[in-house]
Scaffold this motif. Structure first.
Motif, PDB file in Angstrom:
ATOM      1  N   LEU A  17       0.820  -1.208   0.000  1.00 27.33           N
ATOM      2  CA  LEU A  17       0.000   0.000   0.000  1.00 27.33           C
ATOM      3  C   LEU A  17       0.854   1.260   0.000  1.00 27.33           C
ATOM      4  O   LEU A  17       0.515   2.255  -0.654  1.00 27.33           O
ATOM      5  N   SER A  18       1.958   1.232   0.715  1.00 22.74           N
ATOM      6  CA  SER A  18       2.824   2.407   0.731  1.00 22.74           C
ATOM      7  C   SER A  18       3.522   2.593  -0.616  1.00 22.74           C
ATOM      8  O   SER A  18       3.724   3.726  -1.054  1.00 22.74           O
ATOM      9  N   ILE A  19       3.861   1.507  -1.287  1.00 20.06           N
ATOM     10  CA  ILE A  19       4.440   1.628  -2.631  1.00 20.06           C
ATOM     11  C   ILE A  19       3.420   2.209  -3.592  1.00 20.06           C
ATOM     12  O   ILE A  19       3.741   3.091  -4.402  1.00 20.06           O
ATOM     13  N   PHE A  20       2.176   1.753  -3.510  1.00 21.91           N
ATOM     14  CA  PHE A  20       1.128   2.313  -4.362  1.00 21.91           C
ATOM     15  C   PHE A  20       0.888   3.787  -4.041  1.00 21.91           C
ATOM     16  O   PHE A  20       0.598   4.582  -4.926  1.00 21.91           O
ATOM     17  N   GLY A  21       1.000   4.162  -2.769  1.00 21.36           N
ATOM     18  CA  GLY A  21       0.869   5.564  -2.396  1.00 21.36           C
ATOM     19  C   GLY A  21       1.960   6.422  -3.005  1.00 21.36           C
ATOM     20  O   GLY A  21       1.726   7.567  -3.387  1.00 21.36           O
ATOM     21  N   MET A  22       3.169   5.875  -3.127  1.00 19.95           N
ATOM     22  CA  MET A  22       4.261   6.618  -3.750  1.00 19.95           C
ATOM     23  C   MET A  22       4.079   6.711  -5.257  1.00 19.95           C
ATOM     24  O   MET A  22       4.348   7.743  -5.854  1.00 19.95           O
ATOM     25  N   ILE A  23       3.611   5.632  -5.869  1.00 17.78           N
ATOM     26  CA  ILE A  23       3.513   5.594  -7.329  1.00 17.78           C
ATOM     27  C   ILE A  23       2.290   6.357  -7.831  1.00 17.78           C
ATOM     28  O   ILE A  23       2.387   7.159  -8.768  1.00 17.78           O
ATOM     29  N   LEU A  24       1.146   6.126  -7.216  1.00 13.63           N
ATOM     30  CA  LEU A  24      -0.095   6.698  -7.736  1.00 13.63           C
ATOM     31  C   LEU A  24      -0.262   8.176  -7.428  1.00 13.63           C
ATOM     32  O   LEU A  24      -0.908   8.892  -8.184  1.00 13.63           O
ATOM     33  N   ASN A  25       0.297   8.639  -6.330  1.00 18.16           N
ATOM     34  CA  ASN A  25       0.136  10.039  -5.965  1.00 18.16           C
ATOM     35  C   ASN A  25       1.420  10.778  -6.304  1.00 18.16           C
ATOM     36  O   ASN A  25       2.410  10.688  -5.600  1.00 18.16           O
ATOM     37  N   LYS A  26       1.373  11.537  -7.375  1.00 20.35           N
ATOM     38  CA  LYS A  26       2.558  12.282  -7.770  1.00 20.35           C
ATOM     39  C   LYS A  26       2.339  13.783  -7.694  1.00 20.35           C
ATOM     40  O   LYS A  26       3.124  14.547  -8.212  1.00 20.35           O
ATOM     41  N   LYS A  27       1.259  14.210  -7.035  1.00 17.66           N
ATOM     42  CA  LYS A  27       0.987  15.638  -6.955  1.00 17.66           C
ATOM     43  C   LYS A  27       1.214  16.209  -5.561  1.00 17.66           C
ATOM     44  O   LYS A  27       1.628  17.344  -5.427  1.00 17.66           O
ATOM     45  N   ASN A  28       0.940  15.438  -4.527  1.00 16.35           N
ATOM     46  CA  ASN A  28       1.023  15.959  -3.166  1.00 16.35           C
ATOM     47  C   ASN A  28       2.246  15.372  -2.469  1.00 16.35           C
ATOM     48  O   ASN A  28       2.342  14.173  -2.244  1.00 16.35           O
ATOM     49  N   ILE A  29       3.170  16.243  -2.108  1.00 15.40           N
ATOM     50  CA  ILE A  29       4.424  15.793  -1.497  1.00 15.40           C
ATOM     51  C   ILE A  29       4.214  15.272  -0.081  1.00 15.40           C
ATOM     52  O   ILE A  29       4.937  14.392   0.374  1.00 15.40           O
ATOM     53  N   LEU A  30       3.209  15.773   0.629  1.00 14.65           N
ATOM     54  CA  LEU A  30       2.956  15.286   1.991  1.00 14.65           C
ATOM     55  C   LEU A  30       2.522  13.830   1.990  1.00 14.65           C
ATOM     56  O   LEU A  30       2.972  13.042   2.827  1.00 14.65           O
ATOM     57  N   ILE A  31       1.667  13.461   1.056  1.00 16.43           N
ATOM     58  CA  ILE A  31       1.226  12.067   0.983  1.00 16.43           C
ATOM     59  C   ILE A  31       2.376  11.172   0.543  1.00 16.43           C
ATOM     60  O   ILE A  31       2.500  10.041   1.008  1.00 16.43           O
ATOM     61  N   MET A  32       3.249  11.684  -0.301  1.00 13.34           N
ATOM     62  CA  MET A  32       4.422  10.902  -0.686  1.00 13.34           C
ATOM     63  C   MET A  32       5.343  10.674   0.507  1.00 13.34           C
ATOM     64  O   MET A  32       5.862   9.567   0.692  1.00 13.34           O
ATOM     65  N   ALA A  75      12.085  14.802   9.113  1.00 18.05           N
ATOM     66  CA  ALA A  75      12.317  16.151   9.637  1.00 18.05           C
ATOM     67  C   ALA A  75      12.973  17.039   8.588  1.00 18.05           C
ATOM     68  O   ALA A  75      12.565  18.192   8.392  1.00 18.05           O
ATOM     69  N   ILE A  76      13.954  16.516   7.880  1.00 16.62           N
ATOM     70  CA  ILE A  76      14.606  17.295   6.831  1.00 16.62           C
ATOM     71  C   ILE A  76      13.648  17.538   5.670  1.00 16.62           C
ATOM     72  O   ILE A  76      13.590  18.642   5.112  1.00 16.62           O
ATOM     73  N   GLY A  77      12.859  16.518   5.308  1.00 17.91           N
ATOM     74  CA  GLY A  77      11.891  16.678   4.224  1.00 17.91           C
ATOM     75  C   GLY A  77      10.830  17.712   4.545  1.00 17.91           C
ATOM     76  O   GLY A  77      10.462  18.524   3.687  1.00 17.91           O
ATOM     77  N   LEU A  78      10.339  17.716   5.769  1.00 13.85           N
ATOM     78  CA  LEU A  78       9.339  18.711   6.147  1.00 13.85           C
ATOM     79  C   LEU A  78       9.930  20.112   6.225  1.00 13.85           C
ATOM     80  O   LEU A  78       9.261  21.096   5.902  1.00 13.85           O
ATOM     81  N   ALA A  79      11.191  20.231   6.632  1.00 15.72           N
ATOM     82  CA  ALA A  79      11.842  21.542   6.646  1.00 15.72           C
ATOM     83  C   ALA A  79      11.996  22.088   5.229  1.00 15.72           C
ATOM     84  O   ALA A  79      11.729  23.271   4.976  1.00 15.72           O
ATOM     85  N   ILE A  80      12.383  21.228   4.302  1.00 16.19           N
ATOM     86  CA  ILE A  80      12.483  21.644   2.902  1.00 16.19           C
ATOM     87  C   ILE A  80      11.112  22.017   2.360  1.00 16.19           C
ATOM     88  O   ILE A  80      10.963  22.995   1.621  1.00 16.19           O
ATOM     89  N   LEU A  81      10.094  21.266   2.755  1.00 13.82           N
ATOM     90  CA  LEU A  81       8.735  21.542   2.302  1.00 13.82           C
ATOM     91  C   LEU A  81       8.232  22.888   2.821  1.00 13.82           C
ATOM     92  O   LEU A  81       7.592  23.648   2.086  1.00 13.82           O
ATOM     93  N   VAL A  82       8.536  23.234   4.058  1.00 10.87           N
ATOM     94  CA  VAL A  82       8.117  24.521   4.624  1.00 10.87           C
ATOM     95  C   VAL A  82       8.811  25.668   3.900  1.00 10.87           C
ATOM     96  O   VAL A  82       8.183  26.679   3.563  1.00 10.87           O
ATOM     97  N   ILE A  83      10.092  25.518   3.629  1.00 10.74           N
ATOM     98  CA  ILE A  83      10.818  26.564   2.898  1.00 10.74           C
ATOM     99  C   ILE A  83      10.272  26.701   1.483  1.00 10.74           C
ATOM    100  O   ILE A  83      10.084  27.814   0.981  1.00 10.74           O
ATOM    101  N   TYR A  84       9.982  25.578   0.840  1.00  6.39           N
ATOM    102  CA  TYR A  84       9.422  25.611  -0.513  1.00  6.39           C
ATOM    103  C   TYR A  84       8.051  26.272  -0.516  1.00  6.39           C
ATOM    104  O   TYR A  84       7.728  27.049  -1.425  1.00  6.39           O
TER     105      TYR A  84
END
Length: 101
Positions: A17-32, A75-84
């Motif tokens: 399910l997590s692999i499908f979440g990575m593959i099928l959702n390519k628009k929302n970075i939080l869900i990825m 933590a690093i991914g969310l920090a990059i996401l906040v800056i973006y």
């Protein structure tokens, strides 16, 4: 033996399910990112379960190291996401190519 088979099946379903979440959702970075964390968590649970089943401590130590790396990665991914988000006012993945140097 049936209990061990069902828990292995559960961890496998969680990983798929997590692999499908990575593959099928390519628009929302939080869900990825959440799918990636769920992937790490399913692998970690699998290591812990088989470590208890085989009466070996190495799997539990390895799962602690996986969870440590996963926590620092999120933590690093969310920090990059906040800056973006502060720069672009959106978290759409399609616009991530604009960040190339």
């Amino acid at each position: 033996m049936n209990f061990y088979l069902s828990t292995t099946f559960t961890f496998s379903i969680l990983f798929i399910l997590s692999i499908f979440g990575m593959i099928l959702n390519k628009k929302n970075i939080l869900i990825m990112l959440m799918s990636l964390e769920m992937m790490f968590l399913s692998i970690s649970f699998s290591f812990i379960f088989f470590s208890v089943y085989l009466d070996d401590l190495i799997g539990q130590l390895f799962s602690i190291s996986i969870l440590t790396v996963a926590a620092s990665e999120s933590a690093i991914g969310l920090a990059i996401l906040v800056i973006y988000y502060r720069i672009r006012n959106t978290i759409s993945v399609e616009l991530m190519s604009l960040m190339k140097g």
